[in-house]
Design a protein around this motif. Structure first.
Motif, PDB file in Angstrom:
ATOM      1  N   ALA A  83      30.902  42.691  27.334  1.00 14.39           N
ATOM      2  CA  ALA A  83      30.153  42.984  29.084  1.00 14.39           C
ATOM      3  C   ALA A  83      31.227  42.235  30.046  1.00 14.39           C
ATOM      4  O   ALA A  83      31.287  43.471  30.933  1.00 14.39           O
ATOM      5  N   ILE A  84      31.692  41.769  29.953  1.00 10.24           N
ATOM      6  CA  ILE A  84      32.557  41.364  30.959  1.00 10.24           C
ATOM      7  C   ILE A  84      34.292  42.214  31.631  1.00 10.24           C
ATOM      8  O   ILE A  84      34.150  42.417  32.520  1.00 10.24           O
ATOM      9  N   GLU A  85      34.450  42.391  30.454  1.00  9.07           N
ATOM     10  CA  GLU A  85      35.127  43.407  30.516  1.00  9.07           C
ATOM     11  C   GLU A  85      35.034  44.527  30.591  1.00  9.07           C
ATOM     12  O   GLU A  85      36.249  45.423  31.336  1.00  9.07           O
ATOM     13  N   ALA A  86      33.509  45.222  30.125  1.00  7.52           N
ATOM     14  CA  ALA A  86      33.521  46.392  31.180  1.00  7.52           C
ATOM     15  C   ALA A  86      33.024  46.612  32.495  1.00  7.52           C
ATOM     16  O   ALA A  86      33.587  47.293  33.228  1.00  7.52           O
ATOM     17  N   ALA A  87      32.515  45.425  33.282  1.00  4.69           N
ATOM     18  CA  ALA A  87      32.460  45.442  35.080  1.00  4.69           C
ATOM     19  C   ALA A  87      33.769  45.633  35.433  1.00  4.69           C
ATOM     20  O   ALA A  87      34.256  45.933  36.156  1.00  4.69           O
ATOM     21  N   LEU A  88      34.352  44.600  34.452  1.00  4.69           N
ATOM     22  CA  LEU A  88      36.323  43.742  35.335  1.00  4.69           C
ATOM     23  C   LEU A  88      36.761  45.349  35.691  1.00  4.69           C
ATOM     24  O   LEU A  88      38.371  45.430  35.799  1.00  4.69           O
ATOM     25  N   ALA A  89      36.383  46.786  34.513  1.00  4.74           N
ATOM     26  CA  ALA A  89      37.434  47.719  34.483  1.00  4.74           C
ATOM     27  C   ALA A  89      36.907  49.036  35.329  1.00  4.74           C
ATOM     28  O   ALA A  89      38.350  49.775  35.522  1.00  4.74           O
ATOM     29  N   ILE A  90      36.227  48.301  36.037  1.00  5.94           N
ATOM     30  CA  ILE A  90      36.143  49.856  37.081  1.00  5.94           C
ATOM     31  C   ILE A  90      37.103  49.815  37.909  1.00  5.94           C
ATOM     32  O   ILE A  90      37.550  48.619  38.523  1.00  5.94           O
ATOM     33  N   PRO A  91      37.774  50.304  38.236  1.00 10.65           N
ATOM     34  CA  PRO A  91      38.540  50.828  39.484  1.00 10.65           C
ATOM     35  C   PRO A  91      38.343  50.134  40.839  1.00 10.65           C
ATOM     36  O   PRO A  91      39.697  48.790  41.242  1.00 10.65           O
ATOM     37  N   GLU A  92      37.219  49.793  41.081  1.00  6.82           N
ATOM     38  CA  GLU A  92      37.431  49.233  42.293  1.00  6.82           C
ATOM     39  C   GLU A  92      36.659  47.777  42.206  1.00  6.82           C
ATOM     40  O   GLU A  92      37.015  47.460  43.716  1.00  6.82           O
ATOM     41  N   VAL A  93      36.549  47.011  41.252  1.00  6.98           N
ATOM     42  CA  VAL A  93      36.599  46.148  41.128  1.00  6.98           C
ATOM     43  C   VAL A  93      37.532  45.234  40.527  1.00  6.98           C
ATOM     44  O   VAL A  93      37.881  44.110  40.898  1.00  6.98           O
ATOM     45  N   LYS A  94      38.452  45.980  40.525  1.00  3.95           N
ATOM     46  CA  LYS A  94      39.853  45.738  39.714  1.00  3.95           C
ATOM     47  C   LYS A  94      40.904  45.412  41.619  1.00  3.95           C
ATOM     48  O   LYS A  94      41.353  44.547  41.195  1.00  3.95           O
ATOM     49  N   HIS A  95      40.699  46.715  41.385  1.00  2.00           N
ATOM     50  CA  HIS A  95      40.961  46.613  43.475  1.00  2.00           C
ATOM     51  C   HIS A  95      40.724  45.895  44.291  1.00  2.00           C
ATOM     52  O   HIS A  95      41.808  44.945  44.623  1.00  2.00           O
ATOM     53  N   TYR A  96      38.895  45.800  43.597  1.00  2.00           N
ATOM     54  CA  TYR A  96      38.686  44.464  45.767  1.00  2.00           C
ATOM     55  C   TYR A  96      39.746  42.600  44.856  1.00  2.00           C
ATOM     56  O   TYR A  96      39.850  41.860  45.764  1.00  2.00           O
ATOM     57  N   CYS A  97      39.083  42.957  43.226  1.00  3.01           N
ATOM     58  CA  CYS A  97      39.956  41.513  43.223  1.00  3.01           C
ATOM     59  C   CYS A  97      41.376  41.069  43.701  1.00  3.01           C
ATOM     60  O   CYS A  97      41.585  39.985  43.545  1.00  3.01           O
ATOM     61  N   ALA A  98      42.184  42.010  43.175  1.00  2.00           N
ATOM     62  CA  ALA A  98      43.732  42.061  43.278  1.00  2.00           C
ATOM     63  C   ALA A  98      43.875  42.381  44.971  1.00  2.00           C
ATOM     64  O   ALA A  98      44.928  40.996  45.442  1.00  2.00           O
ATOM     65  N   ALA A  99      42.467  42.283  46.172  1.00  2.00           N
ATOM     66  CA  ALA A  99      42.821  41.870  47.246  1.00  2.00           C
ATOM     67  C   ALA A  99      42.814  40.916  47.308  1.00  2.00           C
ATOM     68  O   ALA A  99      42.936  39.777  48.698  1.00  2.00           O
ATOM     69  N   LEU A 100      41.492  40.367  47.457  1.00  2.02           N
ATOM     70  CA  LEU A 100      41.056  38.793  47.320  1.00  2.02           C
ATOM     71  C   LEU A 100      42.376  38.237  46.289  1.00  2.02           C
ATOM     72  O   LEU A 100      42.902  36.936  47.555  1.00  2.02           O
ATOM     73  N   GLU A 101      42.888  38.001  45.754  1.00  5.29           N
ATOM     74  CA  GLU A 101      43.767  37.267  45.280  1.00  5.29           C
ATOM     75  C   GLU A 101      45.315  37.439  46.164  1.00  5.29           C
ATOM     76  O   GLU A 101      45.849  36.132  46.335  1.00  5.29           O
ATOM     77  N   LYS A 102      45.751  38.582  46.723  1.00  4.57           N
ATOM     78  CA  LYS A 102      46.896  38.400  47.989  1.00  4.57           C
ATOM     79  C   LYS A 102      46.246  37.376  49.127  1.00  4.57           C
ATOM     80  O   LYS A 102      47.383  37.200  49.766  1.00  4.57           O
ATOM     81  N   ARG A 103      44.708  37.090  49.061  1.00  8.03           N
ATOM     82  CA  ARG A 103      44.365  36.704  50.312  1.00  8.03           C
ATOM     83  C   ARG A 103      44.165  34.536  50.007  1.00  8.03           C
ATOM     84  O   ARG A 103      44.050  34.101  50.652  1.00  8.03           O
ATOM     85  N   GLY A 104      44.606  35.050  48.549  1.00  5.50           N
ATOM     86  CA  GLY A 104      44.473  33.379  47.686  1.00  5.50           C
ATOM     87  C   GLY A 104      43.297  33.733  47.319  1.00  5.50           C
ATOM     88  O   GLY A 104      43.263  32.139  46.995  1.00  5.50           O
TER      89      GLY A 104
END
Length: 194
Positions: A83-104
């Motif tokens: 279930a978590i893998e399915a949630a995290l596989a959504i491209p928009e979620v990946k993009h949002y999380c990557a943007a958060l990581e850039k901000r620390g």
């Protein structure tokens, strides 16, 4: 995914442990651990053993007060990962999380709710059979939810989501919403109707 923290993913099990509490042929063993975050000691899980029947039940310290047969808990954990893998596989979620990581800041995920109710072929967004996955921003002292995703178990398909501002919406509307807040974070988009 490297940019998502799993809750309590690295507790350090304390050696030894307390003696079991036994009464009327039933014993409860508590496994304690030191949490990875701040080193505080906490109960990680309890194992309940009925000496007469030989039945063993596992109770994780997850706030749900549910006892599981060991095989059922193993199946739940396997489903949780899917279930978590399915949630995290959504491209928009990946993009949002990557943007958060850039901000620390990092994303955080866990199973919010699971269900034993069988799903019809096409459950609606509020069906009681759905599992939900919490997605949040992992701040230093707390987390902030940015979405809860509705997952069809066994298929492990995301069919909808809610956000802090919006009630449950279909997956397509959620994706559009996430693109809008990622691309223009100062302007919150309107919530989509179901």
């Amino acid at each position: 995914m490297h940019f998502v923290d799993k809750v309590y993913s690295d507790p350090q099990l304390d050696p030894g442990g307390d003696v079991p509490k036994c009464e009327d042929g039933k014993c409860e063993y508590t496994f304690s651990a030191s949490a990875a975050y701040q080193g505080e000691r906490m109960a990680l899980a309890r194992v309940h053993v009925d000496a007469a029947s030989g039945v063993v039940m596992y109770e994780p310290n997850d706030g749900k007060d549910k006892r599981w047969a060991p095989d059922a808990y193993a199946a739940y954990l396997a489903g949780s990962e899917k279930a978590i893998e399915a949630a995290l596989a959504i491209p928009e979620v990946k993009h949002y999380c990557a943007a958060l990581e850039k901000r620390g800041t990092r994303c955080l995920s866990w199973i919010d709710e699971s269900s034993d109710v069988p799903c019809p072929d096409a459950p609606d967004l509020l069906h009681e059979c759905l599992w939900t996955v919490y997605l949040g921003e992992n701040q230093q002292t707390h987390s902030v939810r940015f979405a809860t995703l509705a997952i069809v178990p066994q298929k492990w398909a995301v069919i909808g989501a809610s956000t802090m501002e919006c009630e449950i919406m279909p997956l397509a509307a959620f994706k559009k919403y996430m693109r809008a807040i990622t691309n223009r974070p100062s302007q919150l988009p309107k919530c989509s109707a179901r």
